[in-house]
Write a protein that holds these residues in place. Structure first.
Motif, PDB file in Angstrom:
ATOM      1  N   ASN A   8      56.929 -51.529 -32.679  1.00 53.63           N
ATOM      2  CA  ASN A   8      57.437 -51.354 -34.043  1.00 53.63           C
ATOM      3  C   ASN A   8      56.462 -51.985 -35.042  1.00 53.63           C
ATOM      4  OD1 ASN A   8      57.920 -54.139 -33.961  1.00 53.63           O
ATOM      5  ND2 ASN A   8      60.120 -53.900 -33.617  1.00 53.63           N
ATOM      6  N   VAL A  46      58.982 -51.542 -28.211  1.00 51.17           N
ATOM      7  CA  VAL A  46      60.256 -50.815 -28.252  1.00 51.17           C
ATOM      8  C   VAL A  46      60.251 -49.672 -27.234  1.00 51.17           C
ATOM      9  CG1 VAL A  46      60.811 -51.421 -30.636  1.00 51.17           C
ATOM     10  CG2 VAL A  46      59.478 -49.350 -30.170  1.00 51.17           C
ATOM     11  N   ILE A  86      66.695 -47.797 -29.895  1.00 53.99           N
ATOM     12  CA  ILE A  86      66.025 -46.776 -30.714  1.00 53.99           C
ATOM     13  C   ILE A  86      66.220 -45.366 -30.168  1.00 53.99           C
ATOM     14  CG2 ILE A  86      64.318 -48.417 -31.592  1.00 53.99           C
ATOM     15  CD1 ILE A  86      62.260 -46.927 -29.784  1.00 53.99           C
ATOM     16  N   LYS A 144      66.471 -41.622 -32.097  1.00 50.57           N
ATOM     17  CA  LYS A 144      65.929 -41.768 -33.455  1.00 50.57           C
ATOM     18  C   LYS A 144      64.513 -41.195 -33.570  1.00 50.57           C
ATOM     19  CE  LYS A 144      68.810 -45.777 -34.300  1.00 50.57           C
ATOM     20  NZ  LYS A 144      68.895 -47.212 -34.520  1.00 50.57           N
ATOM     21  N   ALA A 172      61.988 -41.435 -31.352  1.00 49.10           N
ATOM     22  CA  ALA A 172      60.915 -42.251 -30.775  1.00 49.10           C
ATOM     23  C   ALA A 172      60.058 -41.487 -29.779  1.00 49.10           C
ATOM     24  CB  ALA A 172      61.503 -43.501 -30.120  1.00 49.10           C
TER      25      ALA A 172
END
Length: 167
Positions: free
Chosen positions: A57, A63, A101, A104, A106
């Motif tokens: 991030n 992440v 996450i 979203k 990613a």
């Protein structure tokens, strides 16, 4: 999000992403990775080999994780189908994200970063495999321009084989 080589000190958190993904896949009703693979040592080996990558991030905190190898994957030499070409390629294995996450964007963002990394390294082709039941990953791969090329035998069973080529 950005991508960089994972650090040895991050092996535990990177492995936690694998376990988060295992739990997610179980909720969806399939097994992408069985309990014997990948194991924690697999992540350590990736990092020591320079093929373990952290997806980070804005604060440079991991992440997500993946193994990104430039070079041939022995399991990809035999395919029930046909690769798009015989160009040098990179391989993505063990892509997983923090449960915080998931959903979203990613994975799509990570694929974009991996494409840029490949091109930076002079590689215009990426290959990846996934379970037939992993409809989420198949959708992401196809959305990101990967083409289903057939089936390969990997980790004890047939996997859907995908390839992205810049050209």
């Amino acid at each position: 999000m950005d991508i960089r080589k994972a650090r040895s000190s991050e092996a535990e958190i990177c492995y936690s992403f694998i376990n988060d993904a295992r739990a997610y896949h179980a909720k969806l009703g399939f097994v992408q990775w069985h309990e014997g693979y990948p194991v924690f040592q697999t992540i350590i080996d990736d990092i020591n080999a320079g093929t373990g990558y952290a997806l980070v991030n804005k604060s440079d905190e991991p992440v997500g994780y993946c193994c990104f190898i430039v070079g041939e994957e022995p399991a990809y030499k035999v395919i029930d189908g046909k690769w798009l070409n015989d160009a040098p390629y990179a391989v993505v294995h063990r892509m997983a994200f923090s449960k915080n996450i998931r959903g979203k964007g990613a994975c799509g963002e990570a694929m974009g970063l991996l494409k840029k990394l490949a091109l930076y390294l002079g590689i215009k082709t990426i290959r990846v495999d996934t379970q037939a039941e992993n409809k989420v990953m198949q959708h992401i791969l196809e959305r990101e321009g990967f083409v289903h090329c057939g089936y390969v035998q990997f980790d004890g069973g047939p996997k859907l084989a995908y390839q992205w080529d810049e050209e």
